[in-house]
Enzyme design. Structure first.
Site, short mmCIF file in Angstrom:
data_model
loop_
_atom_site.label_atom_id
_atom_site.label_comp_id
_atom_site.label_asym_id
_atom_site.label_seq_id
_atom_site.Cartn_x
_atom_site.Cartn_y
_atom_site.Cartn_z
N ASN A 156 0.86 -1.31 -0.03
CA ASN A 156 -0.09 0.06 -0.04
C ASN A 156 0.93 1.41 -0.03
O ASN A 156 0.37 2.08 -0.52
CB ASN A 156 -0.98 -0.08 1.30
CG ASN A 156 -0.17 -0.16 2.36
OD1 ASN A 156 0.91 -0.79 2.53
ND2 ASN A 156 -1.07 0.06 3.79
N GLU A 255 4.64 -4.13 12.64
CA GLU A 255 3.62 -3.12 12.24
C GLU A 255 2.50 -3.68 11.63
O GLU A 255 2.52 -3.99 10.31
CB GLU A 255 4.11 -1.87 11.56
CG GLU A 255 3.32 -0.36 11.71
CD GLU A 255 2.28 -0.58 10.41
OE1 GLU A 255 1.08 -0.79 10.70
OE2 GLU A 255 2.61 0.08 9.30
N CYS A 289 -3.23 1.24 7.06
CA CYS A 289 -3.44 0.57 8.47
C CYS A 289 -3.74 1.80 9.33
O CYS A 289 -4.51 1.54 10.38
CB CYS A 289 -2.23 -0.06 9.04
SG CYS A 289 -0.69 0.90 9.05
N GLU A 463 8.69 2.70 14.35
CA GLU A 463 9.60 3.07 13.20
C GLU A 463 9.46 4.54 13.31
O GLU A 463 8.44 5.09 13.43
CB GLU A 463 8.89 2.41 11.93
CG GLU A 463 9.01 0.85 11.87
CD GLU A 463 8.62 0.25 10.65
OE1 GLU A 463 9.34 -0.61 10.22
OE2 GLU A 463 7.55 0.60 10.27
#
Length: 487
Positions: A156, A255, A289, A463
């Site tokens: 994505n 993640e 997400c 991150e």
């Protein structure tokens, strides 16, 4: 368009060499706006993955010993090259992933910023010297690279998810094997070429494209050569990878999925809330997400908010990402579109009302219209499923405690959004939400300078930000006895 596709390597990158898969296999990369084939790339087998990891292991010692400033300057050069090639990289991303060119341009800039950020962090890895309480020893603390890393990125945000993982790994002195999603390998292959041009030594970054993720990845995790896994993807796959990492105690960053609540209180600035909803829901066609999944709106303003949101959603232009004026491109594939449509049908069957959208269009491509639903029942499937599409489900609430309970009633905890003009409430609710990030009066939380990540089953680690490089570093201390020397 053909030119930008032709400019990208289509092979595996192993030890600095572009090469075919050992078995000669290739797989197709398709345009989600048309369903037509863009090109074919090498389809790695497990033996190719092994060779890539061997190259990373062989390069680790020399790369760890490379001066931090040298690593920093490689990242800085790569940052500048990415910006110089923004047009081509954006077009490449749109062709393989579908997002409108304007969004693709934004992602290129966002992706580049991770390299700039970590180029600055590379020279700031620190340690310390302390004295033990009894005074007999000095403790010298240092930070060292964790070692060869396996990086797995999603489709994505194909460029930004690569730079978000590669940047800190390079800065810390780690070598890598990177496996991109098979839907969007071209952005990653282009990025690997840019890093080589920027001076990254052979073997530091190895890229393995494959349709056999399970066959290629599992032996690497169980084999003992990988010391760090960084994965962005679904929670079910994350659970499986964690189990595989247990055999050799591989350090992990995860993640994973999200089910973001978007809360609008009665005192919210509705103009700002609707603007925030458009960003939180429609960034990347909802295929993020961080996308707002469940809209909880105070009963007193719910009707007004829903109508205004539906008006804004209905005004968006749907079409190929390369077409001028397009706001909403196709979803990634037919399965993604079918999932969105199935969730909408289920909600409607349970009594929800469609204010706009909700119908699969005719014609080629994986398009789905921006959709707003009201009267959504809490037991609808889309309340417990990550939609990953342009669908906004609106529910109502009456009290703060009620909405916090509903927002937290999920296994995920990546991000939440809340809109209120009461600073006490913003802080109070922000602290109570079981998420790793909270957007207060904003629909955008992602930033290279911020620690991105979630809680519960949305992942492990962070991150970006100052702590992003920590995920790729180990602590070591040297105990040094020191004689008194007096008398």
């Amino acid at each position: 368009m053909t030119k930008v596709i032709d400019s990208v390597p289509k092979q595996l990158l192993i030890a600095g060499n572009w090469q075919d898969a050992a078995e000669g296999a290739r797989f197709a990369v398709d345009d989600p706006a048309t369903g037509q084939r863009l090109c074919e790339v090498a389809d790695a087998a497990p033996a190719d993955g092994r060779r890539a990891l061997d190259a990373a292991v062989a390069a680790q010692e020399a790369w760890a010993a490379t001066a931090p400033r040298a690593r920093s300057e490689i990242l800085r050069r790569a940052y500048e090259i990415i910006l110089d090639r923004r047009e081509d990289l954006a077009l490449l991303m749109t062709l393989e992933m579908g997002k409108p060119l304007a969004e693709a341009h934004g992602e290129v800039g966002y992706a580049a910023e991770f390299f700039r950020w970590f180029s600055e962090e590379a020279v700031r890895v620190d340690g310390g010297l302390t004295r033990t309480p009894d005074g007999a020893n000095r403790v010298l603390v240092m930070r060292q690279p964790v070692g060869p890393c396996l990086l797995i990125t999603p489709w994505n945000f194909p460029l930004a998810m690569g730079t978000r993982k590669i940047g800190p790994a390079i800065a810390a002195g780690c070598t890598m094997v990177l496996k991109p999603a098979p839907q969007t390998p071209l952005s990653t292959l282009a990025l690997a070429g840019i890093l080589a041009e920027a001076g990254l030594p052979d073997g530091v970054l190895n890229v393995v494209t494959t349709t056999d993720a399970a066959g290629v990845i599992e032996p690497l995790l169980r084999g003992g050569g990988v010391r760090k896994l960084s994965f962005t993807g679904s929670t079910p796959v994350g659970r499986l990878l964690l189990a595989q990492c247990a055999d050799t105690v591989v350090r992990t960053s995860m993640e994973l999925g999200g089910n973001a609540p978007f809360i609008v209180f009665e005192d919210a600035d509705l103009d700002r809330a609707v603007d925030g909803a458009m960003v939180a829901k429609m960034r990347n066609m909802g295929e993020a997400c961080t996308a707002a999944n469940r809209f909880f709106v105070h009963r007193s303003v719910a009707d007004t908010f829903a109508v205004r949101l539906a008006e804004r959603m209905a005004a968006l232009s749907v079409g190929p990402g390369t077409a001028p004026g397009t706001h909403v491109g196709p979803l990634i594939d037919g399965a993604g579109r079918a999932k969105a449509d199935t969730l909408v049908r289920d909600a409607v069957n349970r009594g929800a009302k469609i204010l706009t959208g909700g119908e699969v269009p005719d014609g080629p491509g994986h398009f789905y219209p921006p959709t707003v639903l009201t009267g959504v029942r809490p037991d609808s499937d889309l309340m417990s499923t990550e939609i990953f599409g342009p669908v906004a489900a609106v529910l109502t609430f009456d009290t703060e405690d009620e909405v916090v309970r509903a927002a937290n009633d999920t296994e995920w905890g990546l991000v939440g959004y809340l809109f209120t003009q009461d600073i006490d409430r913003a802080l109070r609710v922000g602290e109570r939400l079981e998420t790793g990030m909270v957007g207060v009066n904003t629909g955008l939380v992602s930033n290279p300078a911020a620690p991105f990540g979630g809680v519960k089953q949305s992942g492990l680690g962070r991150e970006g930000g100052r702590i992003g490089i920590d995920e790729f570093l180990e602590y070591k201390y040297l105990a040094i006895p020191v004689a008194d020397g007096r008398g």
